[in-house]
Design a protein around this motif. Structure first.
Motif, PDB file in Angstrom:
ATOM      1  N   HIS A  47       0.824  -1.204   0.000  1.00 16.41           N
ATOM      2  CA  HIS A  47       0.000   0.000   0.000  1.00 16.41           C
ATOM      3  C   HIS A  47       0.862   1.259   0.000  1.00 16.41           C
ATOM      4  CE1 HIS A  47      -2.952  -2.997   1.135  1.00 16.41           C
ATOM      5  NE2 HIS A  47      -3.914  -2.110   0.989  1.00 16.41           N
ATOM      6  N   SER A  51       4.443  -0.071  -1.557  1.00 17.73           N
ATOM      7  CA  SER A  51       3.844  -0.992  -2.526  1.00 17.73           C
ATOM      8  C   SER A  51       4.783  -2.111  -2.948  1.00 17.73           C
ATOM      9  CB  SER A  51       3.367  -0.225  -3.765  1.00 17.73           C
ATOM     10  OG  SER A  51       2.213   0.537  -3.454  1.00 17.73           O
ATOM     11  N   SER A 168      -1.943   2.518  -4.344  1.00 19.19           N
ATOM     12  CA  SER A 168      -1.412   1.203  -3.974  1.00 19.19           C
ATOM     13  C   SER A 168      -1.232   0.344  -5.216  1.00 19.19           C
ATOM     14  CB  SER A 168      -2.362   0.504  -2.998  1.00 19.19           C
ATOM     15  OG  SER A 168      -2.420   1.213  -1.778  1.00 19.19           O
TER      16      SER A 168
END
Length: 254
Positions: A47, A51, A168
């Motif tokens: 996220h 990521s 994300s």
């Protein structure tokens, strides 16, 4: 290591975002809480700016270990940890694995209970759909997180949530869905923690089975439970009210 932001001095408060979110969701809370506390907001694996820190399946235990890496880097031995939704699942896993570091635990629109079989199946399907058609997935799923009767009045807040989701990675989102479906019942973690626990729920939250959660923790003396007239997104639907509850609770965490 996971991306994080840090602000303020004092008791360490760690903020963990939910699914399809990142640490930016906590900006208002971090700005206000940092007037009294050292506030660390972390992007969980898959996220935001973390990521690339992702596996095919991001189990809650793995995410908790990555959170601990940040705390080790910051030389923090004791923290109050608060998580929204999936962040709450990670906070529970953290309290399970690193109980000795937890001064207080906050579940912000989250639950100790695992997915039922229907929810597990739903998450598997969602993990496939989001990779194939993310815009449609966000368009359909995110408005459902808000109190439905207020959706027509929350277009700005919904767009804000969509913008977080778009930051994300799709593989990270899929990995989180697969990880959430594997999480275990951690009601006993709350029962055995022997530290203050805060639970904030939404009266119109369709993502959490509040009645079952309330029943499971009804006899726990260390739990402070509050319910607000919101859906699942209290940080956008009732930010001031949510913050006030957290501030009052933190004053009692020693």
């Amino acid at each position: 290591m996971l991306y994080f932001t840090e602000k303020g001095k004092g008791k360490a408060v760690v903020l963990l975002h939910g699914f399809l979110e990142n640490s930016r969701m906590w900006k208002y809370f971090q700005d206000e809480l940092s007037k009294r506390y050292r506030v660390i907001a972390i992007d969980l694996p898959g996220h935001g700016k973390s990521s690339t820190n992702s596996k095919d399946v991001n189990r809650m235990e793995y995410m908790a270990e990555k959170v601990n890496e940040v705390l080790e880097y910051l030389h923090l031995d004791e923290v109050v940890i608060i998580g929204h939704s999936m962040g709450g699942y990670v906070a529970l896993a953290f309290a399970d694995q690193f109980k000795y570091k937890v001064q207080g635990l906050g579940l912000f629109y989250s639950t100790t209970l695992p997915d039922d079989e229907a929810k597990k199946e739903q998450r598997l399907k969602a993990a496939e759909v989001v990779v194939k058609n993310p815009k449609e997935f966000f368009r359909l799923s995110i408005p459902n997180l808000f109190a439905q009767k207020e959706v027509p009045n929350l277009s700005e807040e919904i767009q804000q949530a969509v913008s977080w989701a778009e930051e994300s990675s799709l593989t990270g989102i899929s990995a989180a869905l697969k990880g959430m479906r594997l999480r275990q019942d951690r009601t006993d973690v709350v029962r055995d923690l022997d530290k203050p626990v805060l639970i904030i729920t939404g009266e119109f939250d369709n993502a959490i089975k509040n009645a079952e959660l309330k029943k499971s923790i009804q006899d726990f003396q260390n739990v402070s439970l509050y319910e607000l007239p919101t859906g699942h997104m209290g940080m956008l639907e009732a930010p001031k009210e949510s913050l006030e509850i957290i501030q009052q609770w933190l004053q009692g965490v020693k």
